[in-house]
Design a protein around this motif. Structure first.
Motif, short mmCIF file in Angstrom:
data_model
loop_
_atom_site.label_atom_id
_atom_site.label_comp_id
_atom_site.label_asym_id
_atom_site.label_seq_id
_atom_site.Cartn_x
_atom_site.Cartn_y
_atom_site.Cartn_z
N ALA A 144 5.59 -0.50 -12.70
CA ALA A 144 4.73 0.62 -13.07
C ALA A 144 5.35 1.40 -14.20
N PRO A 145 4.61 1.64 -15.29
CA PRO A 145 5.19 2.30 -16.45
C PRO A 145 5.61 3.73 -16.20
N ASP A 146 5.07 4.37 -15.18
CA ASP A 146 5.42 5.76 -14.93
C ASP A 146 6.51 5.88 -13.87
N GLY A 147 7.27 4.81 -13.65
CA GLY A 147 8.39 4.87 -12.74
C GLY A 147 8.03 4.68 -11.28
N GLY A 148 6.84 4.18 -10.98
CA GLY A 148 6.49 3.87 -9.61
C GLY A 148 5.35 4.69 -9.04
N GLN A 149 4.83 5.67 -9.77
CA GLN A 149 3.77 6.51 -9.24
C GLN A 149 2.52 5.70 -8.92
N GLN A 150 2.18 4.73 -9.79
CA GLN A 150 0.98 3.93 -9.55
C GLN A 150 1.10 3.15 -8.25
N ALA A 151 2.32 2.64 -7.96
CA ALA A 151 2.51 1.87 -6.74
C ALA A 151 2.39 2.75 -5.50
N LEU A 152 2.71 4.02 -5.63
CA LEU A 152 2.65 4.92 -4.49
C LEU A 152 1.27 5.52 -4.28
N ASN A 153 0.41 5.48 -5.30
CA ASN A 153 -0.89 6.14 -5.21
C ASN A 153 -1.73 5.68 -4.02
N PRO A 154 -1.84 4.37 -3.71
CA PRO A 154 -2.65 3.98 -2.54
C PRO A 154 -2.17 4.61 -1.25
N ALA A 155 -0.85 4.67 -1.06
CA ALA A 155 -0.32 5.28 0.16
C ALA A 155 -0.60 6.77 0.19
N TYR A 156 -0.46 7.44 -0.95
CA TYR A 156 -0.76 8.87 -1.00
C TYR A 156 -2.24 9.13 -0.71
N ALA A 157 -3.11 8.29 -1.28
CA ALA A 157 -4.54 8.45 -1.03
C ALA A 157 -4.86 8.25 0.45
N ALA A 158 -4.23 7.25 1.06
CA ALA A 158 -4.44 7.00 2.49
C ALA A 158 -3.94 8.17 3.32
N ALA A 159 -2.79 8.73 2.93
CA ALA A 159 -2.25 9.87 3.67
C ALA A 159 -3.19 11.05 3.63
N ARG A 160 -3.85 11.24 2.49
CA ARG A 160 -4.80 12.37 2.38
C ARG A 160 -6.02 12.16 3.28
N THR A 161 -6.41 10.91 3.48
CA THR A 161 -7.58 10.65 4.32
C THR A 161 -7.22 10.46 5.79
N ARG A 162 -5.96 10.40 6.09
CA ARG A 162 -5.48 10.24 7.47
C ARG A 162 -4.53 11.38 7.82
N LEU A 163 -4.97 12.60 7.51
CA LEU A 163 -4.11 13.76 7.70
C LEU A 163 -3.72 13.95 9.16
N ALA A 164 -4.65 13.68 10.06
CA ALA A 164 -4.35 13.86 11.48
C ALA A 164 -3.24 12.90 11.92
N LEU A 165 -3.32 11.67 11.45
CA LEU A 165 -2.28 10.69 11.79
C LEU A 165 -0.93 11.09 11.20
N VAL A 166 -0.93 11.49 9.94
CA VAL A 166 0.32 11.92 9.29
C VAL A 166 0.90 13.13 10.01
N ALA A 167 0.03 14.07 10.39
CA ALA A 167 0.50 15.26 11.10
C ALA A 167 1.08 14.87 12.46
N ALA A 168 0.45 13.90 13.13
CA ALA A 168 0.96 13.46 14.43
C ALA A 168 2.32 12.78 14.29
N LEU A 169 2.48 11.97 13.25
CA LEU A 169 3.77 11.31 13.01
C LEU A 169 4.86 12.35 12.70
N CYS A 170 4.51 13.34 11.89
CA CYS A 170 5.48 14.39 11.58
C CYS A 170 5.81 15.22 12.81
N LEU A 171 4.84 15.41 13.70
CA LEU A 171 5.11 16.13 14.95
C LEU A 171 6.08 15.34 15.81
#
Length: 267
Positions: free
Chosen positions: A6-33
Motif C-alpha cells: 500500500a503506497p500510504d504505508g498500510g492504510q488501504q490494507a486496514l480500511n476493510p477492518a476499520y469499516a467492519a469495526a464501524r458497522t459492528r460496534l456492539a461486537l467491538v465494544a463487547a470484545l473491549c469489555l
C-alpha cells in the motif's frame, strides 16, 4: 495483497477492518469489555506478585489460566477489527461465529504460553541457579530484549505483521465454513499473531511477566504495530525502543523506572 504494497504505508490494507469495526460496534465494544475485565482480573490476581524478570510461573494450571486471561486483556483490542471483519463476512450465518473465532485465536496463544512454560521449566530444571539475577539472569534478560529488537527488522516479522495488518486477504485465503471452521480460522489468525509478537512476549518475561506496567507497555506496542497506518515508522520505532531497554538493562538497570529486581527491591 501484502500491507507493505500500500503506497500510504498500510492504510488501504486496514480500511476493510476499520469499516467492519464501524458497522459492528456492539461486537467491538463487547470484545473491549472482555479485555477490560481481563485487565481487572489480572490486576487482582497478580497483586504483589511482580518479582521482576523471570518471575516464578507457579503451577502449570495457574499459569495457563492466568496467561489466557492476560492474552485476552492484551490482544483482543488489537484483533477486534479483524474479528469484526470476520463477523461481517459471515453475516447472519451464526451469531456465535465471531466468538468461536476469538476462542480459536486465544487457543493459539494458550499453546504459545504452554510452550513458554515448558521452556522456562526446562531451563530451571537443567540450569538451576545459573540463570539467577545475580549470575546470568540480567545478561539473559538484556539479550532477550536485543533479540526482540533485531526480530522486528526480519523478513519473518514483516510477513507475519503483513497478515495481521491485512486481515481481509488472510481471512479469504483460509476460509472455512461452520463452527469448527470459525475456530480453525481463529487458530490460523492467532498463529500469524504469535509469529508477529512472540519476541515482544519474550520481552515481557524478561522485564517481569507479572508486572502490569510492562504488560501494558507490550500491549500498547502490539496495538500500535497492528493498527496505526505508519508501518515502517512503527516497526523501526519499536526496534529502537527494545534496543534501548535492552542496553539499559545490561548497563544501567537503575535507569528503568518500574523495574523490579528478583530480590524484591524496586530500582
Amino acid at each position: 495483497m501484502r500491507a507493505a504494497a500500500a503506497p500510504d504505508g498500510g492504510q488501504q490494507a486496514l480500511n476493510p477492518a476499520y469499516a467492519a469495526a464501524r458497522t459492528r460496534l456492539a461486537l467491538v465494544a463487547a470484545l473491549c469489555l472482555v479485555a477490560a475485565l481481563g485487565w481487572v482480573w489480572s490486576a487482582h490476581a497478580m497483586q504483589g506478585m511482580d518479582a521482576g524478570p523471570w518471575s516464578a510461573l507457579g503451577t502449570l494450571g495457574w499459569f495457563l489460566g492466568t496467561w489466557v486471561v492476560m492474552m485476552a486483556a492484551m490482544m483482543l483490542p488489537s484483533v477486534a477489527p479483524t474479528i469484526a471483519l470476520y463477523s461481517r463476512l459471515t453475516r447472519a450465518r451464526t451469531p456465535l461465529a465471531p466468538w468461536l473465532f476469538a476462542g480459536g485465536y486465544l487457543l493459539t496463544w494458550a499453546a504459545a504460553g504452554l510452550a513458554g512454560y515448558a521452556i522456562g521449566a526446562t531451563a530451571h530444571a537443567v540450569l538451576g541457579d545459573t540463570l539467577s539475577w545475580e549470575r546470568s539472569g540480567r545478561m539473559l534478560a538484556g539479550a532477550t530484549l536485543l533479540v526482540a529488537a533485531v526480530y522486528e527488522l526480519t523478513p519473518l516479522k514483516d510477513v507475519c505483521l503483513g497478515h495481521c495488518r491485512s486481515p481481509l486477504g488472510a481471512l479469504l485465503g483460509s476460509w472455512r465454513d461452520g463452527p469448527l471452521g470459525s475456530v480453525r480460522m481463529g487458530v490460523r489468525n492467532g498463529a500469524w499473531c504469535v509469529g508477529c509478537c512472540w519476541a515482544l512476549m519474550a520481552s515481557l518475561f524478561a522485564l517481569g511477566v507479572m508486572s502490569l506496567t510492562w504488560m501494558a507497555l507490550v500491549a500498547a506496542i502490539i496495538a500500535v504495530e497492528k493498527l496505526l497506518p505508519w508501518r515502517r515508522v512503527v516497526t523501526y520505532g519499536t526496534a529502537a525502543l527494545l534496543l534501548g531497554l535492552g542496553l539499559f538493562l545490561l548497563t544501567a538497570p537503575d535507569a528503568l523506572p518500574g523495574l523490579t529486581t528478583p530480590s524484591g527491591m524496586t530500582m
